[in-house]
Design a protein around this motif. Sequence first.
Motif, PDB file in Angstrom:
ATOM      1  N   TRP A   1     -82.002  47.249  46.406  1.00 27.06           N
ATOM      2  CA  TRP A   1     -82.789  46.739  45.276  1.00 27.06           C
ATOM      3  C   TRP A   1     -83.578  45.490  45.617  1.00 27.06           C
ATOM      4  CZ3 TRP A   1     -84.072  49.686  41.503  1.00 27.06           C
ATOM      5  CH2 TRP A   1     -83.262  50.763  41.160  1.00 27.06           C
ATOM      6  N   ASP A   2     -83.207  44.808  46.690  1.00 25.58           N
ATOM      7  CA  ASP A   2     -83.916  43.601  47.090  1.00 25.58           C
ATOM      8  C   ASP A   2     -85.059  43.885  48.061  1.00 25.58           C
ATOM      9  OD1 ASP A   2     -82.103  44.375  49.067  1.00 25.58           O
ATOM     10  OD2 ASP A   2     -81.801  42.324  49.761  1.00 25.58           O
ATOM     11  N   LYS A   3     -85.343  45.157  48.314  1.00 25.27           N
ATOM     12  CA  LYS A   3     -86.413  45.571  49.221  1.00 25.27           C
ATOM     13  C   LYS A   3     -87.393  46.469  48.466  1.00 25.27           C
ATOM     14  CE  LYS A   3     -84.280  44.188  53.118  1.00 25.27           C
ATOM     15  NZ  LYS A   3     -83.610  42.997  52.763  1.00 25.27           N
ATOM     16  N   PRO A   4     -88.651  46.522  48.910  1.00 21.83           N
ATOM     17  CA  PRO A   4     -89.613  47.412  48.264  1.00 21.83           C
ATOM     18  C   PRO A   4     -89.188  48.869  48.368  1.00 21.83           C
ATOM     19  CG  PRO A   4     -90.736  45.845  49.689  1.00 21.83           C
ATOM     20  CD  PRO A   4     -89.260  45.724  49.973  1.00 21.83           C
ATOM     21  N   GLY A   5     -89.579  49.671  47.388  1.00 23.46           N
ATOM     22  CA  GLY A   5     -89.259  51.087  47.375  1.00 23.46           C
ATOM     23  C   GLY A   5     -90.496  51.943  47.230  1.00 23.46           C
TER      24      GLY A   5
END
Length: 133
Positions: free
Chosen positions: A48-52
Amino acid sequence: MIGYATLGTNDIAKARDFYDALLGSIGAKRIMEFGEEAGGFTMWGTGWDKPGIAVTRPYNGAAAQAGNGNMLAIALDSRASVDALHAKAVALGGSCDGPPGVRGEEGPQAFYGAYFRDPEGNKLCAFRVGPAE
């Protein structure tokens, strides 16, 4: 700054299969998925702390169309990873839109990229910045 980017699809099942295999090969997994009433919105990421990256049928009900000039870029940790992701995309039914290679000059800020399109025609780039390993 970017939380996630969304690509349109006309076939959510086919898109899920493509991205499960493609993004799974670099450690991403489905982190959010909605049912048909929400267009089948599905997002992949490594946390969730990284782009998706997400795919969905368009909210307005019209056909999804790949945008001319739009592209998502996926940062990878090695040129070999760029080569492998490009090959995987093509093997899964995507198409090559520019083979792996250095764009510009070799050196500490060398851009090594490979371009491909998913089965819907959405353009993606796998890339690494830096000298050859």
